[in-house]
Structures are given as structure tokens and as C-alpha cells.
Design a protein around this motif. Sequence first.
Motif, PDB file in Angstrom:
ATOM      1  N   ILE A 120      -6.299  69.149  26.724  1.00 17.45           N
ATOM      2  CA  ILE A 120      -6.241  70.003  27.921  1.00 17.45           C
ATOM      3  C   ILE A 120      -5.380  71.236  27.704  1.00 17.45           C
ATOM      4  O   ILE A 120      -5.342  72.128  28.550  1.00 17.45           O
ATOM      5  CB  ILE A 120      -5.707  69.219  29.145  1.00 17.45           C
ATOM      6  N   TYR A 121      -4.698  71.292  26.567  1.00 14.59           N
ATOM      7  CA  TYR A 121      -3.735  72.363  26.292  1.00 14.59           C
ATOM      8  C   TYR A 121      -4.371  73.744  26.420  1.00 14.59           C
ATOM      9  O   TYR A 121      -3.849  74.634  27.107  1.00 14.59           O
ATOM     10  CB  TYR A 121      -3.171  72.161  24.891  1.00 14.59           C
ATOM     11  N   ASN A 122      -5.505  73.948  25.786  1.00 15.82           N
ATOM     12  CA  ASN A 122      -6.156  75.257  25.827  1.00 15.82           C
ATOM     13  C   ASN A 122      -6.581  75.636  27.238  1.00 15.82           C
ATOM     14  O   ASN A 122      -6.429  76.792  27.656  1.00 15.82           O
ATOM     15  CB  ASN A 122      -7.376  75.277  24.907  1.00 15.82           C
ATOM     16  N   ASP A 123      -7.114  74.668  27.977  1.00 16.93           N
ATOM     17  CA  ASP A 123      -7.567  74.952  29.341  1.00 16.93           C
ATOM     18  C   ASP A 123      -6.405  75.336  30.251  1.00 16.93           C
ATOM     19  O   ASP A 123      -6.546  76.208  31.109  1.00 16.93           O
ATOM     20  CB  ASP A 123      -8.302  73.746  29.929  1.00 16.93           C
ATOM     21  N   VAL A 124      -5.256  74.689  30.060  1.00 11.91           N
ATOM     22  CA  VAL A 124      -4.092  75.021  30.880  1.00 11.91           C
ATOM     23  C   VAL A 124      -3.647  76.461  30.611  1.00 11.91           C
ATOM     24  O   VAL A 124      -3.417  77.241  31.538  1.00 11.91           O
ATOM     25  CB  VAL A 124      -2.932  74.040  30.617  1.00 11.91           C
ATOM     26  N   LEU A 125      -3.547  76.821  29.352  1.00 11.88           N
ATOM     27  CA  LEU A 125      -3.052  78.152  29.001  1.00 11.88           C
ATOM     28  C   LEU A 125      -4.030  79.258  29.369  1.00 11.88           C
ATOM     29  O   LEU A 125      -3.635  80.321  29.835  1.00 11.88           O
ATOM     30  CB  LEU A 125      -2.743  78.215  27.503  1.00 11.88           C
ATOM     31  N   THR A 126      -5.313  79.016  29.140  1.00 12.30           N
ATOM     32  CA  THR A 126      -6.305  80.071  29.355  1.00 12.30           C
ATOM     33  C   THR A 126      -6.932  80.020  30.746  1.00 12.30           C
ATOM     34  O   THR A 126      -7.753  80.867  31.069  1.00 12.30           O
ATOM     35  CB  THR A 126      -7.426  79.972  28.311  1.00 12.30           C
ATOM     36  N   GLN A 127      -6.543  79.024  31.549  1.00  7.41           N
ATOM     37  CA  GLN A 127      -7.108  78.841  32.891  1.00  7.41           C
ATOM     38  C   GLN A 127      -8.624  78.692  32.819  1.00  7.41           C
ATOM     39  O   GLN A 127      -9.374  79.279  33.598  1.00  7.41           O
ATOM     40  CB  GLN A 127      -6.712  80.005  33.810  1.00  7.41           C
ATOM     41  N   GLY A 128      -9.059  77.905  31.852  1.00  5.45           N
ATOM     42  CA  GLY A 128     -10.491  77.732  31.616  1.00  5.45           C
ATOM     43  C   GLY A 128     -11.190  76.803  32.591  1.00  5.45           C
ATOM     44  O   GLY A 128     -12.417  76.734  32.605  1.00  5.45           O
ATOM     45  N   LYS A 129     -10.429  76.063  33.411  1.00  7.24           N
ATOM     46  CA  LYS A 129     -11.011  75.131  34.373  1.00  7.24           C
ATOM     47  C   LYS A 129     -10.466  75.447  35.762  1.00  7.24           C
ATOM     48  O   LYS A 129      -9.401  76.045  35.903  1.00  7.24           O
ATOM     49  CB  LYS A 129     -10.664  73.683  34.012  1.00  7.24           C
ATOM     50  N   THR A 164      -2.421  75.677  19.085  1.00 10.24           N
ATOM     51  CA  THR A 164      -3.841  75.587  18.725  1.00 10.24           C
ATOM     52  C   THR A 164      -4.407  76.940  18.311  1.00 10.24           C
ATOM     53  O   THR A 164      -5.596  77.050  18.054  1.00 10.24           O
ATOM     54  CB  THR A 164      -4.660  75.054  19.913  1.00 10.24           C
ATOM     55  N   ALA A 165      -3.551  77.969  18.281  1.00 12.97           N
ATOM     56  CA  ALA A 165      -3.968  79.338  17.944  1.00 12.97           C
ATOM     57  C   ALA A 165      -4.973  79.900  18.943  1.00 12.97           C
ATOM     58  O   ALA A 165      -5.718  80.819  18.627  1.00 12.97           O
ATOM     59  CB  ALA A 165      -4.540  79.411  16.527  1.00 12.97           C
ATOM     60  N   VAL A 166      -4.955  79.374  20.159  1.00 15.27           N
ATOM     61  CA  VAL A 166      -5.947  79.780  21.150  1.00 15.27           C
ATOM     62  C   VAL A 166      -5.849  81.270  21.479  1.00 15.27           C
ATOM     63  O   VAL A 166      -6.863  81.915  21.770  1.00 15.27           O
ATOM     64  CB  VAL A 166      -5.827  78.919  22.431  1.00 15.27           C
ATOM     65  N   PHE A 167      -4.645  81.828  21.430  1.00 11.37           N
ATOM     66  CA  PHE A 167      -4.472  83.249  21.732  1.00 11.37           C
ATOM     67  C   PHE A 167      -4.469  84.135  20.487  1.00 11.37           C
ATOM     68  O   PHE A 167      -4.652  85.339  20.591  1.00 11.37           O
ATOM     69  CB  PHE A 167      -3.155  83.479  22.488  1.00 11.37           C
ATOM     70  N   THR A 168      -4.237  83.559  19.326  1.00 10.32           N
ATOM     71  CA  THR A 168      -3.995  84.385  18.140  1.00 10.32           C
ATOM     72  C   THR A 168      -5.140  84.448  17.148  1.00 10.32           C
ATOM     73  O   THR A 168      -5.193  85.377  16.338  1.00 10.32           O
ATOM     74  CB  THR A 168      -2.747  83.867  17.397  1.00 10.32           C
TER      75      THR A 168
END
Length: 220
Positions: free
Chosen positions: A15-24, A66-70
Motif C-alpha cells: 500500500i506504500y505507493n498508493d499512500v504516497l501518490t494518492q492512487g486510491k 520503492t523509487a515511486v517518485f524517482t
Amino acid sequence: MSDKIIESYRQSKNIYNDVLTQGKWWSRLYIKLFWDGVDDNDIAKEVLQYIPDDFNGKLLDVPVGTAVFTYCKYAGMRNADITCLDYSLDMLEQAKEKFEECGIENITALQGDVGALPFADETFDIVLSMNGFHAFPDKQKSYEETSRVLKKGGKFIACFYIQGRSKVTDWLVGRILAKKGWFTPPFETVSSLKKRLEKEYRIKNFHVRGSIVWFCAVKK
């Protein structure tokens, strides 16, 4: 680093990526209710603007998460020598998958502790730390190590949670996130952070939005 921190990030890896990117929808509600609606996507874009697209030096990213932003930024930095380090193998594996999918070959991904970085003094031209310092358990050692491996005149670029800006956010961090192991006290305030940075750096940019600070500082 503690086993509690390792376990907390292992549990949150899906859920880490979804929390940071507001994907849900639930992550957007969470950010709105507890983080004053501050958009990490916007902050990440501003933070990464401090790194030139044609950068060709040595960069340390700690923690890479997770490098989601980079990963998109790194995909365009073909001439840079990039080292990505994280204590969580779960996070690191997700980052490595993104790098491989993008065909990024100029990144070395390592498992390691920010409090005991396996690099010589003044190795890097840039140290980037996104969403890390509010989680690091030994903050003094973390600051010392990131400064140690940064060259004089190099950039320290970071963003993280700071205390004292929102009672709701501070309650969430103190009562839930810290107890779960995602955040670790003590936490910086605006004044304590500026005072700390000014001892070793020239602050070039310093911004606060809600309970998030981001900055670019040059090592003296």
C-alpha cells in the motif's frame, strides 16, 4: 535499524505507493484528513527539480524506498552514477524492478543502514533523502553519515515530516505511525531543522507545506 521498522515496512509494501501518490480513494481521504491535503506528488516534483537532468556526478539516494517518485527522473539521467540504498529489502526489490523495467543501467542498489553508510568520506556530489529522516531511529548518526559522504560544495536535498505544524498530523504520527514503526521520534521542528542545517550547510531553498518540509542545502 530495528526489527520493528523492518516489519512495519514489510507490512506496508503493498500500500506504500498508493499512500504516497494518492492512487486510491482511501489514500486521498487519508491525506485530506490527516495531512492537510498536502500532495506528495507535487512536493516530489519540486524536490527533484534541484537535480539537473544532465547531472553527471555521483548521487546517493537514501532511503530509495520503492523509487515511486524517482525512477522516471533517473531514467533520464543516463550520465549520472547513482547509488540507491534502503534498509528494507522489500522496498529495495520494488525499486530494482522499476529500474529494470525502465532499462536503467547506471544505478547500484544496495541494502544498508543510513547510520553506517558503506562509503568513503566525500564520495557523493548529491545526497537525496525523500521521506527518510522522520523514520530513521538514530537521527544524529544519520545526519552525520549523510554529511560525511557528501563532498564539500555538494547538495543535501531532502523532504520529510516536521512536528508542530498541525495538531491532527502530530496526533497521527505520535499515536499511530510512530507506534507502528513507520516514524521514529524525536522529530524536527522548522526552527530545530534550520538550526541543525546551518551548522554545516548553506541553505539554498527551504519550503514548508503543511507538516512537510523540503530543502536544498550546500555543504560548507
